[in-house]
Design a protein around this motif. Structure first.
Motif, PDB file in Angstrom:
ATOM      1  N   GLN A   1      43.179 -14.321  10.890  1.00 29.96           N
ATOM      2  CA  GLN A   1      45.211 -13.769  10.580  1.00 29.96           C
ATOM      3  C   GLN A   1      45.189 -12.247  10.873  1.00 29.96           C
ATOM      4  N   LYS A   2      44.038 -11.802  10.488  1.00 33.17           N
ATOM      5  CA  LYS A   2      44.573 -10.035   9.590  1.00 33.17           C
ATOM      6  C   LYS A   2      43.825  -9.567  11.057  1.00 33.17           C
ATOM      7  N   LYS A   3      43.304 -10.138  12.148  1.00 29.89           N
ATOM      8  CA  LYS A   3      42.864  -9.293  12.796  1.00 29.89           C
ATOM      9  C   LYS A   3      44.293  -9.659  13.829  1.00 29.89           C
ATOM     10  N   VAL A   4      44.670 -10.957  14.130  1.00 30.08           N
ATOM     11  CA  VAL A   4      45.808 -11.040  14.832  1.00 30.08           C
ATOM     12  C   VAL A   4      46.844 -10.203  14.430  1.00 30.08           C
ATOM     13  N   TYR A   5      47.064  -9.788  13.436  1.00 32.86           N
ATOM     14  CA  TYR A   5      48.204  -8.744  12.506  1.00 32.86           C
ATOM     15  C   TYR A   5      48.325  -7.442  12.593  1.00 32.86           C
ATOM     16  N   ASP A   6      46.943  -6.909  12.755  1.00 30.54           N
ATOM     17  CA  ASP A   6      47.028  -5.566  13.377  1.00 30.54           C
ATOM     18  C   ASP A   6      46.822  -5.321  14.424  1.00 30.54           C
ATOM     19  N   ARG A   7      46.451  -6.531  15.416  1.00 25.30           N
ATOM     20  CA  ARG A   7      47.035  -5.626  16.738  1.00 25.30           C
ATOM     21  C   ARG A   7      48.194  -5.632  16.818  1.00 25.30           C
ATOM     22  N   ILE A   8      49.260  -6.699  16.278  1.00 31.75           N
ATOM     23  CA  ILE A   8      50.452  -6.945  17.123  1.00 31.75           C
ATOM     24  C   ILE A   8      51.427  -4.900  15.980  1.00 31.75           C
ATOM     25  N   LEU A   9      50.689  -5.052  14.748  1.00 35.04           N
ATOM     26  CA  LEU A   9      50.700  -4.104  14.381  1.00 35.04           C
ATOM     27  C   LEU A   9      50.737  -2.814  14.817  1.00 35.04           C
ATOM     28  N   THR A  10      49.348  -2.622  15.820  1.00 31.59           N
ATOM     29  CA  THR A  10      49.199  -1.509  16.353  1.00 31.59           C
ATOM     30  C   THR A  10      49.671  -1.060  17.861  1.00 31.59           C
ATOM     31  N   LEU A  11      49.786  -2.173  18.605  1.00 34.70           N
ATOM     32  CA  LEU A  11      50.796  -2.579  19.180  1.00 34.70           C
ATOM     33  C   LEU A  11      52.456  -1.480  19.272  1.00 34.70           C
ATOM     34  N   GLY A  12      53.026  -1.940  17.968  1.00 36.40           N
ATOM     35  CA  GLY A  12      53.987  -2.134  17.855  1.00 36.40           C
ATOM     36  C   GLY A  12      54.222  -0.464  17.435  1.00 36.40           C
ATOM     37  N   VAL A  13      53.126   0.140  17.067  1.00 36.58           N
ATOM     38  CA  VAL A  13      53.010   1.561  16.691  1.00 36.58           C
ATOM     39  C   VAL A  13      52.538   2.568  17.836  1.00 36.58           C
ATOM     40  N   ILE A  14      52.436   2.012  18.893  1.00 35.69           N
ATOM     41  CA  ILE A  14      51.510   2.785  20.410  1.00 35.69           C
ATOM     42  C   ILE A  14      52.673   2.617  21.295  1.00 35.69           C
ATOM     43  N   LEU A  15      53.264   1.526  21.107  1.00 32.21           N
ATOM     44  CA  LEU A  15      54.930   0.811  21.366  1.00 32.21           C
ATOM     45  C   LEU A  15      55.744   2.170  21.326  1.00 32.21           C
ATOM     46  N   PHE A  16      56.556   2.663  19.824  1.00 36.95           N
ATOM     47  CA  PHE A  16      56.822   3.152  19.525  1.00 36.95           C
ATOM     48  C   PHE A  16      56.590   4.796  19.391  1.00 36.95           C
ATOM     49  N   LEU A  17      55.698   5.166  19.391  1.00 39.42           N
ATOM     50  CA  LEU A  17      55.293   6.438  19.758  1.00 39.42           C
ATOM     51  C   LEU A  17      55.319   6.836  21.016  1.00 39.42           C
ATOM     52  N   GLY A  18      55.237   6.153  22.216  1.00 34.67           N
ATOM     53  CA  GLY A  18      54.644   6.143  23.901  1.00 34.67           C
ATOM     54  C   GLY A  18      56.390   6.490  24.077  1.00 34.67           C
ATOM     55  N   LEU A  19      56.950   5.006  23.870  1.00 43.35           N
ATOM     56  CA  LEU A  19      58.295   6.231  23.801  1.00 43.35           C
ATOM     57  C   LEU A  19      59.321   6.480  23.700  1.00 43.35           C
ATOM     58  N   PHE A  20      59.022   7.243  22.275  1.00 41.95           N
ATOM     59  CA  PHE A  20      59.976   8.489  21.500  1.00 41.95           C
ATOM     60  C   PHE A  20      59.551   9.300  21.952  1.00 41.95           C
ATOM     61  N   MET A  21      57.837   9.743  21.585  1.00 36.25           N
ATOM     62  CA  MET A  21      57.542  10.624  22.821  1.00 36.25           C
ATOM     63  C   MET A  21      57.642  11.263  24.646  1.00 36.25           C
ATOM     64  N   GLY A  22      57.525   9.895  24.664  1.00 33.14           N
ATOM     65  CA  GLY A  22      57.955  10.061  25.841  1.00 33.14           C
ATOM     66  C   GLY A  22      59.057  10.495  26.426  1.00 33.14           C
ATOM     67  N   VAL A  23      59.840   9.479  25.710  1.00 39.47           N
ATOM     68  CA  VAL A  23      61.626  10.002  26.145  1.00 39.47           C
ATOM     69  C   VAL A  23      61.715  11.338  25.469  1.00 39.47           C
ATOM     70  N   GLY A  24      61.369  11.315  25.100  1.00 35.41           N
ATOM     71  CA  GLY A  24      62.142  12.617  24.198  1.00 35.41           C
ATOM     72  C   GLY A  24      61.300  13.925  25.308  1.00 35.41           C
ATOM     73  N   ALA A  25      60.147  13.929  25.206  1.00 38.21           N
ATOM     74  CA  ALA A  25      59.338  14.872  26.608  1.00 38.21           C
ATOM     75  C   ALA A  25      60.513  14.706  27.990  1.00 38.21           C
ATOM     76  N   LEU A  26      60.697  13.498  28.324  1.00 35.67           N
ATOM     77  CA  LEU A  26      61.637  13.910  29.292  1.00 35.67           C
ATOM     78  C   LEU A  26      62.951  14.353  29.137  1.00 35.67           C
ATOM     79  N   LEU A  27      63.827  14.039  27.780  1.00 32.02           N
ATOM     80  CA  LEU A  27      65.258  14.161  28.132  1.00 32.02           C
ATOM     81  C   LEU A  27      64.950  16.030  27.280  1.00 32.02           C
ATOM     82  N   ARG A  28      64.104  16.122  26.715  1.00 35.39           N
ATOM     83  CA  ARG A  28      63.589  17.464  26.754  1.00 35.39           C
ATOM     84  C   ARG A  28      62.652  17.706  26.658  1.00 35.39           C
ATOM     85  N   PRO A  29      62.888  18.374  28.083  1.00 31.65           N
ATOM     86  CA  PRO A  29      61.624  19.005  28.333  1.00 31.65           C
ATOM     87  C   PRO A  29      60.759  20.359  28.334  1.00 31.65           C
TER      88      PRO A  29
END
Lengths: 353, 254
Positions: free
Chosen positions: A13-41
């Motif tokens: 259960q912890k492994k599943v929890y941590d995988r989802i948590l990691t996915l969420g963090v990577i998703l947020f950082l990837g989108l925030f930084m990626g879109v941020g870089a696109l909007l503000r070159p």
């Protein structure tokens, strides 16, 4: 449960929890930084990282602070609570990356030590508008570090539950510091409602959720006004308690969990020794009261964890009289054996199992 | 307390979660991930635009010109194709790596023709050189005699004091409150302070801040960095740069 300390007690259960948590963090950082870089070159990588790590940590702190009251209000959220400490450590790591990069970027490589600069670069402590916001973030980071460093059960056992709990309740002080850090920092430079509104809504959400949960808790803390009989208090009818479940009542200011199982009634303190989880919201599994938070178990008749575990909770004398459950409000010492009250056929009342 | 309708009970260390619990949790996780996507987009959009300001990090160039050390270190380079009346030299401020001015590095080269290596920092037509101190060498050639200052009269200007190095491009954004501590550190370390004044269309003009006698005033401005200010003083044109001579006593926080 575990009776020996390991760095991380992994299970599926912890492994599943941590995988989802990691996915969420990577998703947020990837989108925030990626879109941020696109909007503000013209944005530099370090600016995007400082903003991204800070935003991710702040958002995750809101999730962490929401889990407790959500579980109080609806037990369906309990799977989120089970591995909350991994979420807390993840949040601290994100906050530490934000803090470290900011310290290097804004205070490093100068004419004084970065930590000295942190507190002295701006001394407008008497002005709300120009109050130095970075020391507020530093203070919050110190608290989050202490929490992350002591999150393991080893520290819970060695510091003792009251100290450990008090230390970890300081997350609310850290949250207040971070609201100041964000409001007096980035929100003074960035005036977009797209930033201010989520911060305000987040604060309202956390406060509102805690107030609603506190209201529910307050109802639990009203002392039972049952009739007394030979020093015992009439708390409820036998059939008010579902089989293998409990009813929580308040006696002399202390919550008591009264369990019905295998044709018997036993009463123990409602507070799990592990993290003060609400035992009365647990259930009896394999003959043991099982805490809904992390699954710590206690035998109903003596409040002791089954060997080799050593946790103990206070027990209460209990009797059944004319289909009513009577409990002695004076707690026995943790681990004290108490004979369960046996349920006669006549006591059962309406079938409710 | 509310209870789940079902008899299911979640225990984290059991190999699997009960079916109903797993189904509900899965739905919640999907919703939470969708919220994460939405919030990442909203917050990314929430930050304001960033100006075109460049630090050519990792790209070293070689420059030749004449060093002047007052009020702040600068390299004067002849301008090709000078039009009558226009300044005939370009004046590039020189700073040291990190958060330090280049005063010590250039002190013995005042008025000398030199070759140096450095990294360009530029914004809005203003250019600065981050010096590689060990590259500085005197070379044969005629030292330039840069233009003297030309008074433009006394003015009261409203703007924000920034450190010229970060503002021109080493950091972006390099102004306002989040950058205040860094600007204090840079100016304290010797980076020239400038007053950034914006017109109604947001276009910026930069005034190099010096004391009433033309001396550097790094320490005197530290308490005013990043605050909205009105400064009254004498404006001068020095080559292609504007200078504001003022006493810190004339600084008025708005």
């Amino acid at each position: 449960m575990s009776h020996a300390y390991r760095a991380v007690g992994w299970n599926r259960q912890k492994k599943v929890y941590d995988r989802i948590l990691t996915l969420g963090v990577i998703l947020f950082l990837g989108l925030f930084m990626g879109v941020g870089a696109l909007l503000r070159p013209n944005a530099t990588a370090e600016t995007l990282m400082i903003r991204g790590f800070g935003a991710a940590a702040f958002l995750l702190l809101h999730v962490i602070l929401s889990i407790g009251p959500l579980c109080r209000l609806d037990p369906r959220f309990l799977p989120l609570l089970y591995n909350r400490r991994h979420m807390g450590v993840t949040m601290f790591i994100l906050a530490a990356l934000h803090g470290l990069l900011s310290l290097i970027q804004f205070h490093g490589f100068g004419d004084v030590h970065p930590l000295v600069s942190l507190f002295t670069a701006s001394d407008s402590y008497g002005s709300l508008a120009w109050f130095p916001f970075q020391p507020l973030g530093f203070g919050a980071l110190v608290i989050l570090f202490l929490m992350a460093a002591t999150s393991h059960d080893f520290w819970l056992a060695n510091l003792g539950a009251p100290v450990w709990k008090a230390l970890h309740m300081s997350v609310y002080f850290a949250y207040a510091l971070l609201i100041g850090h964000v409001s007096l920092g980035v929100l003074q430079a960035e005036t977009s409602p797209w930033l201010a509104l989520p911060v305000a809504l987040g604060l309202a959400w956390v406060l509102g959720l805690h107030l609603v949960a506190a209201g529910t808790e307050a109802r639990l803390d009203r002392d039972v006004e049952g009739v007394e009989f030979e020093g015992l208090v009439d708390v409820c009818a036998v059939h008010d308690i579902k089989d293998k479940r409990a009813r929580i009542v308040c006696l002399d200011g202390e919550r008591v969990a009264i369990f019905r199982y295998d044709g018997k009634i036993s009463a123990v303190s409602n507070a799990c020794q592990h993290q003060n989880g609400p035992l009365g919201e647990g259930r009896v599994i394999d003959g043991c009261i099982t805490c809904p938070w992390h699954g710590y178990q206690y035998e109903p008749h003596n409040g002791s964890s089954p060997p080799p575990f050593t946790e103990k909770v206070p027990t209460f004398d209990v009797r059944i009289r004319q289909g009513r459950v009577l409990v002695n409000p004076d707690a026995n010492a943790p681990g004290t054996e108490v004979s369960p009250a046996l349920i006669d056929f006549a006591d059962k009342g309406a079938p409710d199992a | 307390m509310p209870e789940s309708d079902s008899n299911e009970f979640y225990v984290g260390y059991h190999p699997t979660a009960p079916l109903g619990v797993a189904r509900r949790t899965r739905s919640f996780v999907i919703a939470a991930l969708l919220c994460t996507v939405g919030l990442a987009l909203v917050l990314a959009k929430g930050f304001g635009p960033l100006p075109r300001a460049t630090f050519e990090f990792g790209s070293l160039r070689t420059f030749e010109g004449t060093i002047s050390t007052t009020p702040y270190p600068a390299l004067h380079v002849p301008r090709p194709g000078v039009i009558d009346g226009a300044p005939w030299t370009s004046r590039y401020h020189i700073v040291a790596p990190f958060k330090f001015g280049a005063d010590a590095a250039v002190a013995e080269f005042d008025g000398k023709h030199v070759r140096l290596k450095g990294t360009l920092v530029h914004r809005d037509g203003r250019t600065m050189i981050e010096l590689v101190p060990e590259s500085l060498e005197e070379i044969p050639g005629l030292a330039l005699s840069p233009e003297g200052p030309q008074s433009l009269g006394e003015h009261s200007l409203i703007g924000e004091i920034v450190d010229s190095k970060c503002f021109l491009g080493v950091m972006n954004p390099g102004n306002l409150k989040p950058h205040r501590a860094c600007a204090v550190r840079c100016i304290s370390g010797g980076i020239p302070p400038v007053l950034c004044v914006r017109d109604t269309d947001g276009r910026a003009e930069y005034f190099l801040l010096v004391g009433e006698n033309g001396e550097p005033m790094n320490k005197a401005v530290l308490d005013y960095v990043a605050l909205p200010l009105e400064i009254t003083g004498e404006v001068e044109r020095l080559g292609d740069q504007l200078i504001l001579r003022a006493s810190a006593e004339s600084f008025r926080i708005l």
